[in-house]
Enzyme design. Structure first.
Site, PDB file in Angstrom:
ATOM      1  N   CYS A   1      -3.330   8.043  -8.191  1.00  0.00           N
ATOM      2  CA  CYS A   1      -4.541   8.255  -7.415  1.00  0.00           C
ATOM      3  C   CYS A   1      -5.293   9.485  -7.868  1.00  0.00           C
ATOM      4  O   CYS A   1      -4.742  10.585  -7.883  1.00  0.00           O
ATOM      5  CB  CYS A   1      -4.198   8.384  -5.935  1.00  0.00           C
ATOM      6  SG  CYS A   1      -4.331   6.808  -5.124  1.00  0.00           S
TER       7      CYS A   1
ATOM      8  N   LYS B   1       3.521   3.673 -11.962  1.00  0.00           N
ATOM      9  CA  LYS B   1       2.109   3.296 -12.065  1.00  0.00           C
ATOM     10  C   LYS B   1       1.338   4.429 -12.708  1.00  0.00           C
ATOM     11  O   LYS B   1       1.348   5.562 -12.229  1.00  0.00           O
ATOM     12  CB  LYS B   1       1.537   2.974 -10.683  1.00  0.00           C
ATOM     13  CG  LYS B   1       0.100   2.467 -10.761  1.00  0.00           C
ATOM     14  CD  LYS B   1      -0.311   1.769  -9.490  1.00  0.00           C
ATOM     15  CE  LYS B   1      -1.750   1.310  -9.550  1.00  0.00           C
ATOM     16  NZ  LYS B   1      -2.156   0.622  -8.322  1.00  0.00           N
TER      17      LYS B   1
ATOM     18  N   THR C   1      -6.953   3.774 -10.678  1.00  0.00           N
ATOM     19  CA  THR C   1      -8.413   3.889 -10.757  1.00  0.00           C
ATOM     20  C   THR C   1      -8.861   5.078 -11.610  1.00  0.00           C
ATOM     21  O   THR C   1      -8.097   6.007 -11.858  1.00  0.00           O
ATOM     22  CB  THR C   1      -9.007   4.018  -9.349  1.00  0.00           C
ATOM     23  OG1 THR C   1      -8.353   5.112  -8.699  1.00  0.00           O
ATOM     24  CG2 THR C   1      -8.782   2.755  -8.544  1.00  0.00           C
TER      25      THR C   1
ATOM     26  N   LYS D   1       0.847  -1.202   0.000  1.00  0.00           N
ATOM     27  CA  LYS D   1       0.000   0.000   0.000  1.00  0.00           C
ATOM     28  C   LYS D   1       0.888   1.259   0.000  1.00  0.00           C
ATOM     29  O   LYS D   1       1.856   1.358   0.765  1.00  0.00           O
ATOM     30  CB  LYS D   1      -0.885  -0.025   1.255  1.00  0.00           C
ATOM     31  CG  LYS D   1      -1.691   1.227   1.517  1.00  0.00           C
ATOM     32  CD  LYS D   1      -2.885   1.358   0.603  1.00  0.00           C
ATOM     33  CE  LYS D   1      -3.642   2.661   0.869  1.00  0.00           C
ATOM     34  NZ  LYS D   1      -4.667   2.937  -0.155  1.00  0.00           N
TER      35      LYS D   1
ATOM     36  N   PHE E   1       1.677   7.469  -9.459  1.00  0.00           N
ATOM     37  CA  PHE E   1       1.288   8.721 -10.110  1.00  0.00           C
ATOM     38  C   PHE E   1      -0.173   8.627 -10.529  1.00  0.00           C
ATOM     39  O   PHE E   1      -0.604   9.233 -11.494  1.00  0.00           O
ATOM     40  CB  PHE E   1       2.120   8.952 -11.380  1.00  0.00           C
ATOM     41  CG  PHE E   1       3.581   9.156 -11.125  1.00  0.00           C
ATOM     42  CD1 PHE E   1       4.041   9.580  -9.885  1.00  0.00           C
ATOM     43  CD2 PHE E   1       4.500   8.936 -12.134  1.00  0.00           C
ATOM     44  CE1 PHE E   1       5.395   9.783  -9.669  1.00  0.00           C
ATOM     45  CE2 PHE E   1       5.857   9.135 -11.921  1.00  0.00           C
ATOM     46  CZ  PHE E   1       6.314   9.552 -10.679  1.00  0.00           C
TER      47      PHE E   1
ATOM     48  N   CYS F   1     -37.193 -16.153 -27.462  1.00  0.00           N
ATOM     49  CA  CYS F   1     -37.487 -14.956 -26.661  1.00  0.00           C
ATOM     50  C   CYS F   1     -37.681 -13.733 -27.542  1.00  0.00           C
ATOM     51  O   CYS F   1     -38.269 -12.742 -27.120  1.00  0.00           O
ATOM     52  CB  CYS F   1     -36.361 -14.706 -25.658  1.00  0.00           C
ATOM     53  SG  CYS F   1     -34.795 -14.240 -26.429  1.00  0.00           S
TER      54      CYS F   1
HETATM   55  C1  LIG Z   1      -9.694   0.906  -1.777  1.00  0.00           C
HETATM   56  C2  LIG Z   1      -8.607   1.070  -2.773  1.00  0.00           C
HETATM   57  C3  LIG Z   1      -7.433   1.713  -2.422  1.00  0.00           C
HETATM   58  C4  LIG Z   1      -6.413   1.862  -3.335  1.00  0.00           C
HETATM   59  N1  LIG Z   1      -5.265   2.442  -2.947  1.00  0.00           N
HETATM   60  C5  LIG Z   1      -4.224   2.533  -3.810  1.00  0.00           C
HETATM   61  C6  LIG Z   1      -2.974   3.026  -3.399  1.00  0.00           C
HETATM   62  O1  LIG Z   1      -2.761   3.370  -2.246  1.00  0.00           O
HETATM   63  N2  LIG Z   1      -1.973   3.104  -4.300  1.00  0.00           N
HETATM   64  C7  LIG Z   1      -2.138   2.691  -5.586  1.00  0.00           C
HETATM   65  O2  LIG Z   1      -1.202   2.736  -6.365  1.00  0.00           O
HETATM   66  N3  LIG Z   1      -3.319   2.204  -6.013  1.00  0.00           N
HETATM   67  C8  LIG Z   1      -4.361   2.108  -5.152  1.00  0.00           C
HETATM   68  N4  LIG Z   1      -5.558   1.557  -5.571  1.00  0.00           N
HETATM   69  C9  LIG Z   1      -5.701   1.127  -6.970  1.00  0.00           C
HETATM   70  C10 LIG Z   1      -5.401  -0.345  -7.138  1.00  0.00           C
HETATM   71  O3  LIG Z   1      -4.067  -0.635  -6.806  1.00  0.00           O
HETATM   72  C11 LIG Z   1      -5.653  -0.820  -8.587  1.00  0.00           C
HETATM   73  O4  LIG Z   1      -4.787  -0.104  -9.437  1.00  0.00           O
HETATM   74  C12 LIG Z   1      -7.064  -0.593  -9.057  1.00  0.00           C
HETATM   75  O5  LIG Z   1      -7.970  -0.861  -8.010  1.00  0.00           O
HETATM   76  C13 LIG Z   1      -7.426  -1.441 -10.257  1.00  0.00           C
HETATM   77  O6  LIG Z   1      -7.372  -2.822  -9.998  1.00  0.00           O
HETATM   78  P1  LIG Z   1      -8.659  -3.728  -9.650  1.00  0.00           P
HETATM   79  O7  LIG Z   1      -9.651  -3.531 -10.732  1.00  0.00           O
HETATM   80  O8  LIG Z   1      -8.116  -5.117  -9.541  1.00  0.00           O
HETATM   81  O9  LIG Z   1      -9.175  -3.239  -8.345  1.00  0.00           O
HETATM   82  C14 LIG Z   1      -6.584   1.417  -4.656  1.00  0.00           C
HETATM   83  C15 LIG Z   1      -7.755   0.771  -5.007  1.00  0.00           C
HETATM   84  C16 LIG Z   1      -8.756   0.577  -4.081  1.00  0.00           C
HETATM   85  C17 LIG Z   1     -10.006  -0.136  -4.463  1.00  0.00           C
END
Ligand SMILES: Cc1cc2nc3c(=O)[nH]c(=O)nc-3n(C[C@H](O)[C@H](O)[C@H](O)COP(=O)(O)O)c2cc1C
Ligand SMILES: Cc1cc2nc3c(=O)[nH]c(=O)nc-3n(C[C@H](O)[C@H](O)[C@H](O)COP(=O)(O)OP(=O)(O)OC[C@H]3O[C@@H](n4cnc5c(N)ncnc54)[C@H](O)[C@@H]3O)c2cc1C
Ligand code: SF4
Lengths: 460, 424
Positions: B137, B175, B203, B45, B135, B348
């Site tokens: 969030c 990232k 995300t 994390k 890079f 259907c």
């Molecule tokens: C609750 C949550 C917290 C996350 N925190 C981080 C983070 O601290 N650092 C990061 O690089 N990505 C973070 N992500 C993104 C995930 O690492 C990942 O890139 C993203 O969820 C896509 O993958 P998935 O579809 O398997 O969830 C977070 C995602 C979620 C759901």
């Protein structure tokens, strides 16, 4: 045609009551249709992948059910079957014969919300069929240990033990009294549960791991003694099932037409042409377990006109599950409760009627007769009132006798008997008499034997 | 048995399945459980500078579709909210206890060289295998000039990557955020800055829903909501596209990729790998079902590779990349039509109405002795696949090759194209 009524109806026992195709439909088709691909995917997607799932706990062999179902969802069918078989090498038979309604499926959390569990049994069949159709043996033997183990009895308990021992690297010899391996899978289970010679397909699959020599037609107590086996092998597993049946202890038991249900089913299972089996027009079955259901349904499916099960207590006391009782009724079997046999009435040495007395529970909860009853015409009367363990073969010529308790071989948690190096499991020990339980016993015993032998090795 | 061992930019793991930087990798307790379950590696994390961030209560939103829960997932969480020192100590301990697993540490600090330099030195001390620069969030951190605020500016990406390469011997992964018009800008910048590889996607900016009673976006924090990061199965197509773009771009081709976004099964993973991902990372699926899903991922990928004859990962990675092309190079002489299997059809009528109302009126609704029957009119069918997708019965509608095979003809060669290259 007129028959003289003065002496009562003469027994009507005949073969070939049905047109030829009816036998195929009645015995060679699955009682439960297997799932096709799309049904399997939809059903698999109903599984929540519960954590520490209750269904796993409810399976006597502890199959990781959510995991195997997830693997069906993802299309990893080989992985799915492997997950099943690593806990239960008879996962194919169990998918067909387990009373899932009282095991895994009863525990499914979906019951809490909607009363409709995931069809675990059918999914288990779907995954294992995939593997069998491709003839894949997913397990390999560990390096050979050089240890030799005698397994007596080639039923689910014995073969489960043999497979696991072979996997652990030991060499196994299976001694089976009958001409074929499989135990009750081959000689006892209702034909429509394991049609298309499934029992032998599965036996071949189990043996295909290698390291298991099967010697059929060899009986403990007749062809060798336990003492001899203990001398010739490093360990012994006894999985000899139940060879005896309870007696009716009613008048007329010796009449022709009064038949042991288990023996008749064995004959039926081995009959290539079911049309040659003689069956009564009116059949009466005495008992309340699965054997009673199985003989009733199978005689009905052989063309008997009236089949009546008579059981001495109520439906909730029957050994047969609700599901099994319903299955019998859908097949046209009548079930009469709260009556016990008084005598079988015959003519010229052949059974023609069976007489019953109504029963009730007295104030102390004991079953008592009521002095009133009824008579049913019966060309055949089947006894399905339970099997018993016969200890003679294991005791024959023994200096140190094996301890028997409550009519079965005494074992501990590890399935070890009172004799060092001798283990036992399946129907011949106490516990529920189900295929799945026998498989688990065999598996546990194999690991105990493995520990026992390696322990000895360490000491040497 | 296929060999699933992975060596990704020098980071070794027993299998290519890593947990993405997120709550599942937030602390020693989780990560040890994950390793016990069989995960090949983790990206810890994201760590930042002390004092740690503070998180809100009510953090996740989700899209449930029909009986399926969490097909899309959204969060407004920030980076690790635990002190740096504790995280580093745990990372060191876990790496020592699990030397065969990949331990990558995700980092996000202010856009200043000294900040990066000092945290890198501390991470290196833990024995971790690599760092991943977050890079990506899209919420909370970007307002502070970090995360996607950096990831959206290729110049910053390149600069920070270069600093990090200069200040550590560990491999550096960048990232990427998907919240850009083209993923190639930041990907090329990462490559130019010397990054050893890229991880994507993080995300996607999103609002999962609106609480119509509170009149506020979800997840709602005391009556208010904010945009969060979207992930889960719903984002997989977006991630696959971005991975493919990087895999086939002349400037980034060959740049190692750790694929992320909606991966829940071995099949998802295989698709990412076919498009060029050397490892894959999972977050939402683990948060939905727990760590045990990795069992099927390992076993399923291995069984499938055996079936296909791929002996090791390198035989699979990038295998579909040559077949990703631009629209203008697709063969316009290739014709398919729909076929309805009357044996499987449950009548259907959905295929008919889809085509009738919204496509090409190519499925006739017939009545045969009172029985409904649907039939494709070949001459009208353009081979769009719509009916096949709406049909509820798997395998009932399939697409079949139609007509004589004519020679390959793409748009650049097509008579209808006014800009067509003159044929010699
Ligand atoms: C609750 C949550 C917290 C996350 N925190 C981080 C983070 O601290 N650092 C990061 O690089 N990505 C973070 N992500 C993104 C995930 O690492 C990942 O890139 C993203 O969820 C896509 O993958 P998935 O579809 O398997 O969830 C977070 C995602 C979620 C759901
Ligand atoms: C009619 C009937 C229907 C059933 N239906 C079901 C069902 O639907 N579902 C279910 O779960 N369970 C069912 N059962 C129970 C199930 O079949 C048994 O619990 C299971 O087969 C027990 O396995 P086992 O290996 O202990 O014994 P068995 O299957 O009885 O195998 C024992 C083997 O040992 C051999 N043997 C015996 N004595 C000797 C000797 N002296 N020397 C060498 N070999 C010997 C026997 O020939 C046999 O092959 C049914 C039982 C019966 C009788
Ligand atoms: S998962 Fe549920 S119980 Fe656990 S912290 Fe979140 S809201 Fe609380």
């Amino acid at each position: 045609m007129s028959r003289k009524m003065t002496t009562g109806p003469a027994p009507d026992i005949a073969a070939g009551r049905l047109p030829a195709e009816a036998y195929l439909a009645n015995f060679e088709a699955d009682a439960k249709e297997p799932l096709d691909v799309s049904q399997a995917v939809v059903e698999a997607s109903r599984c929540y992948f519960c954590y520490d799932a209750p269904c796993i706990e409810a399976c006597p062999t502890g199959i990781d059910i959510p995991n195997f179902i997830r693997k069906i969802q993802t299309g990893n069918l080989k992985g799915s079957a492997t997950t099943i078989l690593e806990q239960n090498i008879f996962g194919g038979a169990c998918a067909r014969v387990c009373p899932t309604e009282v095991l895994c499926e009863r525990a499914c959390v979906r019951n809490l919300a909607e009363d409709k569990p995931v069809a675990i049994g059918l999914l288990q069949r779907y995954a294992t069929d995939f593997l069998f159709e491709r003839g894949i043996q997913p397990f390999q033997r560990a390096p050979r240990t050089g240890k030799r183990i005698a397994v007596v009895g080639g039923g689910p308990a014995g073969l489960s033990c043999a497979h696991r021992l072979a996997m652990l690297g030991h060499d196994v010899t299976v001694f089976e009294a009958r001409p074929k391996l499989g135990g009750l899978n081959e000689y006892g289970i209702a034909a429509y549960k394991v049609p298309q010679d499934f029992a032998q397909t599965e036996v071949e699959f189990v043996l295909s791991i290698g390291g298991i020599e099967a010697r059929t037609g060899v009986a403990l107590g007749r062809d060798m003694s336990l003492a001899q086996l203990r001398q010739d092998f490093d360990a012994v597993f006894l999985g000899i099932g139940l060879a005896g049946v309870n007696a009716l202890q009613a008048e007329g038991e010796g009449l022709q037409g009064v038949i042991d249900a288990v023996a008749y089913i064995a004959e039926l299972r081995q009959a290539k042409d079911k049309a040659r089996l003689p069956v009564g027009r009116r059949v009466v079955v005495i008992g309340g377990g699965n054997t009673a259901i199985d003989i009733a349904v199978q005689t009905k499916r052989l063309g008997a006109e009236d089949v009546t099960i008579v059981y001495r207590r109520g439906p909730e006391h029957m050994g047969a599950t609700w599901h099994e009782q319903e299955f019998a009724q859908v097949n046209g079997v009548k079930i009469k409760h709260w009556a016990r046999p008084v005598r079988v009435i015959g003519e010229n040495g052949r059974a023609t009627q069976a007489e019953f007395e109504y029963t009730a529970l007295d104030a102390g909860g004991r079953l008592v007769g009521t002095n009133s009853g009824f008579v049913i015409p019966a060309d055949q009367v089947f006894k399905a009132i339970g099997q018993t363990f016969i200890a003679d073969p294991v005791l024959a010529g023994a200096a140190e006798p094996l301890e028997i308790r409550n009519g079965r071989i005494l074992v501990d948690q590890a399935r070890a008997t009172s004799l060092p190096g001798v283990y036992a499991g399946g129907d011949c020990v106490s516990g529920v008499d189900l295929t799945v339980a026998a498989v688990e016993d065999g598996k546990i015993a194999a690991h105990s034997i493995d520990r026992f032998l390696r322990g000895l090795q360490a000491a040497a | 048995m296929a060999d699933l061992r992975s060596n990704f930019v020098g980071i070794k793991s027993p299998n290519p399945f890593w947990l993405a930087s997120a709550p599942p990798t937030d602390k020693e307790y989780n990560v040890v459980r994950a390793f016990k379950a069989g995960w090949g590696g983790v990206v810890w994390k994201t760590l930042g500078e002390d004092p740690p961030v503070v998180n809100s209560s009510s953090r996740y939103g989700a899209i449930h579709y029909g009986p399926d829960r969490m097909i899309g997932f959204n969060n407004i969480e920030l980076i690790s909210d635990r002190p740096l020192e504790i995280n580093l100590r745990e990372i060191k301990q876990v790496k020592r206890d699990w030397p065969d697993r990949a331990m990558v540490v995700s980092l996000m600090v202010p856009c200043e060289e000294t900040s990066w330099k000092s945290i890198l030195a501390r991470v290196e001390e833990t024995g971790a295998d690599a760092v991943e620069l977050n890079f990506g969030c899209p919420h909370g951190m970007s307002e502070r000039g970090m995360g996607s605020a950096v990831g959206q500016v290729p110049e910053y990406v390149e600069m920070v990557a270069r600093w990090c390469k200069a200040h550590t011997r560990m491999p550096v992964l960048v990232k990427l955020t998907p919240n850009v018009t083209s993923i190639l800008g930041p990907a090329r910048a990462a490559a130019a800055g010397g990054a050893d590889g890229v991880s994507l996607i993080n995300t996607i900016n999103s609002i999962t829903g609106v609480d119509l009673d509170e009149m506020a976006p979800q997840p709602t924090v005391d009556g208010k909501g904010t945009h969060g990061g979207y992930c889960g199965p719903a984002v997989k197509p977006i991630a696959l596209h971005m991975v493919a773009e990087i895999a086939r771009d002349p400037k980034t081709r060959g740049l190692p990729i750790s694929g992320i976004g909606g991966i829940a099964t071995w099949r998802d993973a295989a698709e990412f790998m076919a498009l060029g991902a050397g490892t894959v990372q999972v977050c939402t699926a683990a948060m939905h079902y727990g760590f045990k899903i990795v069992d099927d991922m390992i076993d399923g990928l291995s069984n499938w590779m055996d079936e296909k004859g791929y002996a090791s990962l390198d035989q699979l990675v990038g295998r579909a990349v040559p077949n990703v092309t631009d629209w203008q190079y697709l063969n316009l002489n290739y014709k398919i039509v729909a076929r309805i299997d009357p044996e499987l059809c449950i009548t259907c009528g959905l295929c008919h109405i889809a085509c009738e109302d919204t496509a090409h009126q190519a499925i006739a609704a017939l009545k045969n002795e009172g029985k409904r029957r649907y039939e494709v009119i070949d001459a009208e069918c353009v081979g769009c696949n719509l009916c096949m997708h709406v049909c509820p019965v798997p395998g009932c509608i399939t697409m079949m090759k139609y007509g004589e095979s004519e020679p390959y003809l793409n748009w650049t060669q097509h008579p209808a194209n006014p800009m067509r290259k003159a044929a010699e």
